[in-house]
Design a protein around this motif. Structure first.
Motif, PDB file in Angstrom:
ATOM      1  N   HIS A  31       0.815  -1.220   0.000  1.00  0.00           N
ATOM      2  CA  HIS A  31       0.000   0.000   0.000  1.00  0.00           C
ATOM      3  C   HIS A  31       0.846   1.267   0.000  1.00  0.00           C
ATOM      4  O   HIS A  31       0.323   2.355  -0.218  1.00  0.00           O
ATOM      5  N   VAL A  32       2.144   1.119   0.263  1.00  0.00           N
ATOM      6  CA  VAL A  32       3.040   2.273   0.231  1.00  0.00           C
ATOM      7  C   VAL A  32       4.035   2.156  -0.920  1.00  0.00           C
ATOM      8  O   VAL A  32       5.040   2.852  -0.963  1.00  0.00           O
ATOM      9  N   GLY A  33       3.742   1.238  -1.860  1.00  0.00           N
ATOM     10  CA  GLY A  33       4.512   1.166  -3.086  1.00  0.00           C
ATOM     11  C   GLY A  33       5.653   0.174  -3.107  1.00  0.00           C
ATOM     12  O   GLY A  33       6.429   0.150  -4.055  1.00  0.00           O
ATOM     13  N   VAL A 119       1.126  19.588  10.906  1.00  0.00           N
ATOM     14  CA  VAL A 119       1.701  18.270  10.640  1.00  0.00           C
ATOM     15  C   VAL A 119       1.344  17.917   9.204  1.00  0.00           C
ATOM     16  O   VAL A 119       0.227  18.161   8.761  1.00  0.00           O
ATOM     17  N   PHE A 120       2.307  17.385   8.478  1.00  0.00           N
ATOM     18  CA  PHE A 120       2.047  17.041   7.089  1.00  0.00           C
ATOM     19  C   PHE A 120       2.503  15.617   6.798  1.00  0.00           C
ATOM     20  O   PHE A 120       3.261  15.017   7.567  1.00  0.00           O
ATOM     21  N   LEU A 121       2.009  15.073   5.695  1.00  0.00           N
ATOM     22  CA  LEU A 121       2.385  13.731   5.270  1.00  0.00           C
ATOM     23  C   LEU A 121       2.148  13.613   3.787  1.00  0.00           C
ATOM     24  O   LEU A 121       1.518  14.464   3.167  1.00  0.00           O
ATOM     25  N   ASP A 122       2.681  12.533   3.220  1.00  0.00           N
ATOM     26  CA  ASP A 122       2.323  12.192   1.848  1.00  0.00           C
ATOM     27  C   ASP A 122       1.914  10.730   1.824  1.00  0.00           C
ATOM     28  O   ASP A 122       2.347   9.929   2.646  1.00  0.00           O
ATOM     29  N   VAL A 123       1.027  10.415   0.906  1.00  0.00           N
ATOM     30  CA  VAL A 123       0.459   9.072   0.804  1.00  0.00           C
ATOM     31  C   VAL A 123       0.190   8.797  -0.672  1.00  0.00           C
ATOM     32  O   VAL A 123      -0.115   9.726  -1.426  1.00  0.00           O
ATOM     33  N   LEU A 124       0.360   7.540  -1.074  1.00  0.00           N
ATOM     34  CA  LEU A 124       0.047   7.206  -2.460  1.00  0.00           C
ATOM     35  C   LEU A 124      -1.430   7.476  -2.737  1.00  0.00           C
ATOM     36  O   LEU A 124      -2.291   7.181  -1.903  1.00  0.00           O
ATOM     37  N   THR A 142      -3.912  18.710   0.207  1.00  0.00           N
ATOM     38  CA  THR A 142      -3.501  20.025  -0.282  1.00  0.00           C
ATOM     39  C   THR A 142      -3.089  19.993  -1.751  1.00  0.00           C
ATOM     40  O   THR A 142      -3.218  20.992  -2.439  1.00  0.00           O
ATOM     41  N   SER A 143      -2.573  18.845  -2.213  1.00  0.00           N
ATOM     42  CA  SER A 143      -2.222  18.719  -3.632  1.00  0.00           C
ATOM     43  C   SER A 143      -1.989  17.252  -3.973  1.00  0.00           C
ATOM     44  O   SER A 143      -1.773  16.416  -3.097  1.00  0.00           O
ATOM     45  N   ILE A 144      -2.051  16.984  -5.275  1.00  0.00           N
ATOM     46  CA  ILE A 144      -1.737  15.660  -5.803  1.00  0.00           C
ATOM     47  C   ILE A 144      -0.694  15.867  -6.895  1.00  0.00           C
ATOM     48  O   ILE A 144      -0.870  16.706  -7.777  1.00  0.00           O
ATOM     49  N   ARG A 145       0.371  15.102  -6.778  1.00  0.00           N
ATOM     50  CA  ARG A 145       1.438  15.193  -7.778  1.00  0.00           C
ATOM     51  C   ARG A 145       1.472  13.885  -8.575  1.00  0.00           C
ATOM     52  O   ARG A 145       1.802  12.836  -8.037  1.00  0.00           O
ATOM     53  N   GLN A 146       1.088  13.971  -9.828  1.00  0.00           N
ATOM     54  CA  GLN A 146       1.091  12.800 -10.705  1.00  0.00           C
ATOM     55  C   GLN A 146       2.528  12.402 -11.034  1.00  0.00           C
ATOM     56  O   GLN A 146       3.411  13.254 -11.104  1.00  0.00           O
ATOM     57  N   ASN A 147       2.759  11.117 -11.215  1.00  0.00           N
ATOM     58  CA  ASN A 147       4.085  10.595 -11.592  1.00  0.00           C
ATOM     59  C   ASN A 147       5.189  11.083 -10.659  1.00  0.00           C
ATOM     60  O   ASN A 147       6.301  11.357 -11.085  1.00  0.00           O
ATOM     61  N   TRP A 149       6.569   9.475  -8.077  1.00  0.00           N
ATOM     62  CA  TRP A 149       7.463   8.461  -7.541  1.00  0.00           C
ATOM     63  C   TRP A 149       7.350   7.209  -8.389  1.00  0.00           C
ATOM     64  O   TRP A 149       6.269   6.856  -8.858  1.00  0.00           O
ATOM     65  N   THR A 150       8.461   6.536  -8.580  1.00  0.00           N
ATOM     66  CA  THR A 150       8.472   5.283  -9.323  1.00  0.00           C
ATOM     67  C   THR A 150       8.640   4.141  -8.338  1.00  0.00           C
ATOM     68  O   THR A 150       9.609   4.114  -7.566  1.00  0.00           O
ATOM     69  N   ASP A 151       7.692   3.190  -8.351  1.00  0.00           N
ATOM     70  CA  ASP A 151       7.724   2.090  -7.390  1.00  0.00           C
ATOM     71  C   ASP A 151       8.706   1.002  -7.809  1.00  0.00           C
ATOM     72  O   ASP A 151       9.394   1.121  -8.833  1.00  0.00           O
ATOM     73  N   SER A 152       8.756  -0.062  -7.032  1.00  0.00           N
ATOM     74  CA  SER A 152       9.716  -1.137  -7.254  1.00  0.00           C
ATOM     75  C   SER A 152       9.486  -1.894  -8.568  1.00  0.00           C
ATOM     76  O   SER A 152      10.372  -2.592  -9.042  1.00  0.00           O
ATOM     77  N   LYS A 153       8.301  -1.750  -9.145  1.00  0.00           N
ATOM     78  CA  LYS A 153       8.002  -2.390 -10.437  1.00  0.00           C
ATOM     79  C   LYS A 153       8.272  -1.457 -11.613  1.00  0.00           C
ATOM     80  O   LYS A 153       8.028  -1.807 -12.752  1.00  0.00           O
ATOM     81  N   GLY A 154       8.722  -0.237 -11.308  1.00  0.00           N
ATOM     82  CA  GLY A 154       8.986   0.733 -12.362  1.00  0.00           C
ATOM     83  C   GLY A 154       7.770   1.528 -12.783  1.00  0.00           C
ATOM     84  O   GLY A 154       7.806   2.239 -13.780  1.00  0.00           O
ATOM     85  N   GLU A 155       6.671   1.428 -12.008  1.00  0.00           N
ATOM     86  CA  GLU A 155       5.445   2.153 -12.349  1.00  0.00           C
ATOM     87  C   GLU A 155       5.434   3.522 -11.669  1.00  0.00           C
ATOM     88  O   GLU A 155       5.729   3.639 -10.480  1.00  0.00           O
ATOM     89  N   ALA A 156       5.065   4.543 -12.431  1.00  0.00           N
ATOM     90  CA  ALA A 156       4.948   5.895 -11.882  1.00  0.00           C
ATOM     91  C   ALA A 156       3.701   5.963 -11.013  1.00  0.00           C
ATOM     92  O   ALA A 156       2.636   5.476 -11.399  1.00  0.00           O
ATOM     93  N   ARG A 157       3.833   6.552  -9.843  1.00  0.00           N
ATOM     94  CA  ARG A 157       2.724   6.624  -8.881  1.00  0.00           C
ATOM     95  C   ARG A 157       2.455   8.086  -8.518  1.00  0.00           C
ATOM     96  O   ARG A 157       3.363   8.904  -8.432  1.00  0.00           O
ATOM     97  N   ALA A 158       1.204   8.390  -8.262  1.00  0.00           N
ATOM     98  CA  ALA A 158       0.801   9.726  -7.821  1.00  0.00           C
ATOM     99  C   ALA A 158       0.840   9.781  -6.298  1.00  0.00           C
ATOM    100  O   ALA A 158       0.504   8.810  -5.615  1.00  0.00           O
ATOM    101  N   ILE A 159       1.250  10.928  -5.786  1.00  0.00           N
ATOM    102  CA  ILE A 159       1.334  11.138  -4.344  1.00  0.00           C
ATOM    103  C   ILE A 159       0.379  12.264  -3.954  1.00  0.00           C
ATOM    104  O   ILE A 159       0.315  13.296  -4.614  1.00  0.00           O
ATOM    105  N   VAL A 160      -0.365  12.033  -2.856  1.00  0.00           N
ATOM    106  CA  VAL A 160      -1.252  13.041  -2.294  1.00  0.00           C
ATOM    107  C   VAL A 160      -0.555  13.649  -1.091  1.00  0.00           C
ATOM    108  O   VAL A 160      -0.066  12.934  -0.211  1.00  0.00           O
ATOM    109  N   TYR A 161      -0.484  14.969  -1.049  1.00  0.00           N
ATOM    110  CA  TYR A 161       0.098  15.688   0.084  1.00  0.00           C
ATOM    111  C   TYR A 161      -1.043  16.159   0.974  1.00  0.00           C
ATOM    112  O   TYR A 161      -2.034  16.703   0.481  1.00  0.00           O
ATOM    113  N   MET A 162      -0.904  15.921   2.270  1.00  0.00           N
ATOM    114  CA  MET A 162      -1.965  16.244   3.226  1.00  0.00           C
ATOM    115  C   MET A 162      -1.377  17.032   4.393  1.00  0.00           C
ATOM    116  O   MET A 162      -0.231  16.815   4.788  1.00  0.00           O
ATOM    117  N   THR A 163      -2.198  17.926   4.955  1.00  0.00           N
ATOM    118  CA  THR A 163      -1.779  18.790   6.053  1.00  0.00           C
ATOM    119  C   THR A 163      -2.850  18.808   7.137  1.00  0.00           C
ATOM    120  O   THR A 163      -4.045  18.764   6.839  1.00  0.00           O
TER     121      THR A 163
END
Length: 180
Positions: A31-33, A119-124, A142-147, A149-163
């Motif tokens: 669940h965390v890539g 307090v902030f965090l990021d989550v897939l 607060t935002s979503i950044r597409q592509n 992070w690249t996971d262990s399979k080489g797939e680009a993943r979107a990250i959600v930033y939360m505050t």
């Protein structure tokens, strides 16, 4: 720090073997890539525990009888803000409210003891379960950044930033009096 069913304590080098066991679990880390888990050595995990800096802290979440069930951390302290993370590593305790309870303990410590204001965090983006939990305790996306992070399979993943602000945390708890 204690809650109704749990305790949060500092990690020790004796926790390193258990943390490594948790981090190798595919079911926990997918669940965390990290679909294949993480491959940390005992030496590396021991080094991480022994060399924590003032602005980063790995904590164990245990039942009141000291049975470890998870971990949480905070890092990147910048003034009155920091980044957090949390995992219920023992899969037998997932889905029973321990994550929310552990998150409340961690946030109470950060806001009440350490004086954090944000307090902030990021989550897939695909980790709906975690996003739902964070929203329940008051975090806002607060935002979503597409592509991002690249996971262990080489797939680009979107990250959600939360505050989460102290005021939003108090509102989510529905506390009619000042916490700090």
């Amino acid at each position: 720090m204690n809650s109704r069913r749990m305790r949060m304590r500092a990690t020790t080098v004796e926790d390193a073997p258990l943390l490594i066991t948790w981090y190798k679990q595919k079911e926990l880390l997918k669940h965390v890539g990290f679909d294949e888990g993480l491959c940390l050595t005992l030496e590396k995990q021991t080094h991480i525990i022994m060399n924590q800096k003032g602005d980063e802290k790995l904590m164990m979440l245990t039942l009141l009888d000291d049975t470890p069930i998870g971990e949480c951390h905070f890092k990147n302290i910048r003034g009155a803000s920091c980044e957090i993370g949390l995992k219920i590593g023992d899969l037998n305790y997932q889905g029973q409210g321990y994550g929310k309870e552990g998150l409340h303990m961690l946030l109470a410590h950060l806001f009440g003891v350490l004086g954090m204001k944000i307090v902030f965090l990021d989550v897939l983006e695909s980790n709906e379960r975690a996003r739902h939990l964070y929203k329940k305790v008051g975090f806002k996306e607060t935002s979503i950044r597409q592509n991002a992070w690249t996971d262990s399979k080489g797939e680009a993943r979107a990250i959600v930033y939360m505050t989460l602000t102290l005021d939003d945390f108090k509102m989510a708890l529905n506390v009619p009096f000042p916490i700090v």
